[in-house]
Design a protein around this motif. Structure first.
Motif, short mmCIF file in Angstrom:
data_model
loop_
_atom_site.label_atom_id
_atom_site.label_comp_id
_atom_site.label_asym_id
_atom_site.label_seq_id
_atom_site.Cartn_x
_atom_site.Cartn_y
_atom_site.Cartn_z
N LYS A 1 24.03 42.92 -35.08
CA LYS A 1 22.90 42.37 -35.82
C LYS A 1 21.74 42.04 -34.88
O LYS A 1 20.58 42.36 -35.17
CB LYS A 1 23.31 41.09 -36.57
CG LYS A 1 24.10 41.34 -37.81
CD LYS A 1 24.39 40.02 -38.50
CE LYS A 1 25.22 40.20 -39.74
NZ LYS A 1 25.50 38.93 -40.41
N ALA A 2 22.05 41.41 -33.75
CA ALA A 2 21.01 41.07 -32.78
C ALA A 2 20.39 42.33 -32.19
O ALA A 2 19.16 42.43 -32.03
CB ALA A 2 21.58 40.19 -31.68
N GLY B 1 13.66 46.45 -33.41
CA GLY B 1 12.40 46.40 -34.15
C GLY B 1 11.28 45.70 -33.40
O GLY B 1 10.12 45.80 -33.79
N TYR B 2 11.62 45.01 -32.33
CA TYR B 2 10.61 44.27 -31.56
C TYR B 2 10.28 44.91 -30.22
O TYR B 2 9.24 44.63 -29.65
CB TYR B 2 11.09 42.84 -31.30
CG TYR B 2 10.90 41.92 -32.47
CD1 TYR B 2 9.73 41.18 -32.61
CD2 TYR B 2 11.89 41.76 -33.43
CE1 TYR B 2 9.54 40.33 -33.68
CE2 TYR B 2 11.71 40.90 -34.50
CZ TYR B 2 10.54 40.19 -34.62
OH TYR B 2 10.36 39.35 -35.67
N GLY B 3 11.18 45.70 -29.68
CA GLY B 3 10.94 46.24 -28.35
C GLY B 3 11.87 47.40 -28.06
O GLY B 3 12.41 48.03 -28.97
N PHE C 1 16.50 43.72 -23.39
CA PHE C 1 15.37 44.35 -24.07
C PHE C 1 14.07 43.97 -23.39
O PHE C 1 13.95 42.89 -22.81
CB PHE C 1 15.30 43.88 -25.53
CG PHE C 1 16.16 44.67 -26.46
CD1 PHE C 1 15.61 45.65 -27.26
CD2 PHE C 1 17.51 44.44 -26.53
CE1 PHE C 1 16.40 46.40 -28.11
CE2 PHE C 1 18.31 45.17 -27.38
CZ PHE C 1 17.75 46.15 -28.18
N ARG C 2 13.11 44.87 -23.49
CA ARG C 2 11.74 44.60 -23.06
C ARG C 2 10.88 44.60 -24.31
O ARG C 2 10.88 45.57 -25.08
CB ARG C 2 11.26 45.68 -22.10
CG ARG C 2 9.78 45.59 -21.82
CD ARG C 2 9.31 46.64 -20.87
NE ARG C 2 9.25 47.95 -21.51
CZ ARG C 2 8.57 48.96 -21.01
NH1 ARG C 2 7.91 48.82 -19.88
NH2 ARG C 2 8.54 50.12 -21.62
N CYS C 3 10.15 43.52 -24.51
CA CYS C 3 9.31 43.40 -25.69
C CYS C 3 7.91 42.95 -25.28
O CYS C 3 7.76 42.14 -24.37
CB CYS C 3 9.89 42.37 -26.66
SG CYS C 3 11.56 42.72 -27.22
N ARG C 4 6.92 43.47 -25.96
CA ARG C 4 5.54 43.03 -25.76
C ARG C 4 5.13 42.30 -27.03
O ARG C 4 4.96 42.92 -28.08
CB ARG C 4 4.65 44.24 -25.50
CG ARG C 4 3.30 43.85 -25.02
CD ARG C 4 2.69 44.97 -24.19
NE ARG C 4 1.46 44.49 -23.61
CZ ARG C 4 0.25 44.81 -24.04
NH1 ARG C 4 0.13 45.66 -25.04
NH2 ARG C 4 -0.81 44.30 -23.47
N THR D 1 3.19 38.76 -29.10
CA THR D 1 2.30 37.62 -29.13
C THR D 1 3.17 36.37 -29.14
O THR D 1 4.39 36.44 -29.34
CB THR D 1 1.42 37.62 -30.39
OG1 THR D 1 2.27 37.49 -31.54
CG2 THR D 1 0.60 38.89 -30.51
N GLN D 2 2.55 35.24 -28.92
CA GLN D 2 3.31 33.99 -28.94
C GLN D 2 3.94 33.76 -30.31
O GLN D 2 5.08 33.32 -30.43
CB GLN D 2 2.41 32.82 -28.56
CG GLN D 2 3.14 31.53 -28.34
CD GLN D 2 2.23 30.45 -27.80
OE1 GLN D 2 1.01 30.63 -27.70
NE2 GLN D 2 2.80 29.32 -27.47
N ARG D 3 3.22 34.10 -31.35
CA ARG D 3 3.73 33.95 -32.72
C ARG D 3 4.93 34.86 -32.97
O ARG D 3 5.94 34.44 -33.53
CB ARG D 3 2.61 34.28 -33.71
CG ARG D 3 2.97 34.10 -35.16
CD ARG D 3 1.81 34.51 -36.03
NE ARG D 3 0.57 33.99 -35.50
CZ ARG D 3 -0.28 33.23 -36.17
NH1 ARG D 3 -0.01 32.89 -37.39
NH2 ARG D 3 -1.39 32.80 -35.63
N ASP D 4 4.84 36.13 -32.50
CA ASP D 4 5.96 37.06 -32.66
C ASP D 4 7.18 36.60 -31.87
O ASP D 4 8.31 36.74 -32.32
CB ASP D 4 5.57 38.46 -32.20
CG ASP D 4 4.59 39.13 -33.14
OD1 ASP D 4 4.53 38.74 -34.32
OD2 ASP D 4 3.88 40.05 -32.69
#
Length: 97
Positions: free
Chosen positions: A22-23, A29-31, A39-42, A44-47
């Protein structure tokens, strides 16, 4: 004005395979996946906060989660020795005012 995005390295150690899947699906979907639990994700602070909140719904106290924010200077100094293409930096960071 658009929120600025920063790179985050997200690492986790999840004991149960069902929660791990699940994780993993959520983070896809985020990175991008660098390894099975990294994972590497780009984001925003809100995201970032939304992702953390969604992961907290999946994880239990026996699981571990690390979200490490990386400044631009940190990203420039990353060495990817075995697979140099694993951490390429896109320079599409333009902002329109």
């Amino acid at each position: 004005m658009a929120e600025s995005k920063n790179y985050y390295m997200i690492c986790y150690d999840i004991r149960d395979p069902k929660r791990w899947r699940k994780a993993f699906q959520l983070l896809k979907g985020y990175g991008e996946s660098l390894q099975y639990s990294i994972f590497r994700c780009r984001l925003t602070q809100r995201d970032r906060e939304k992702l953390r909140w969604e992961l907290e719904k999946i994880l239990t106290p026996e699981d571990s989660l690390l979200i490490a924010g990386l400044c631009d200077r940190c990203v420039e100094r990353i060495q990817s020795c075995n697979r140099p293409e694993a951490w390429t930096v896109r320079h599409d960071c333009h902002r329109v005012f």
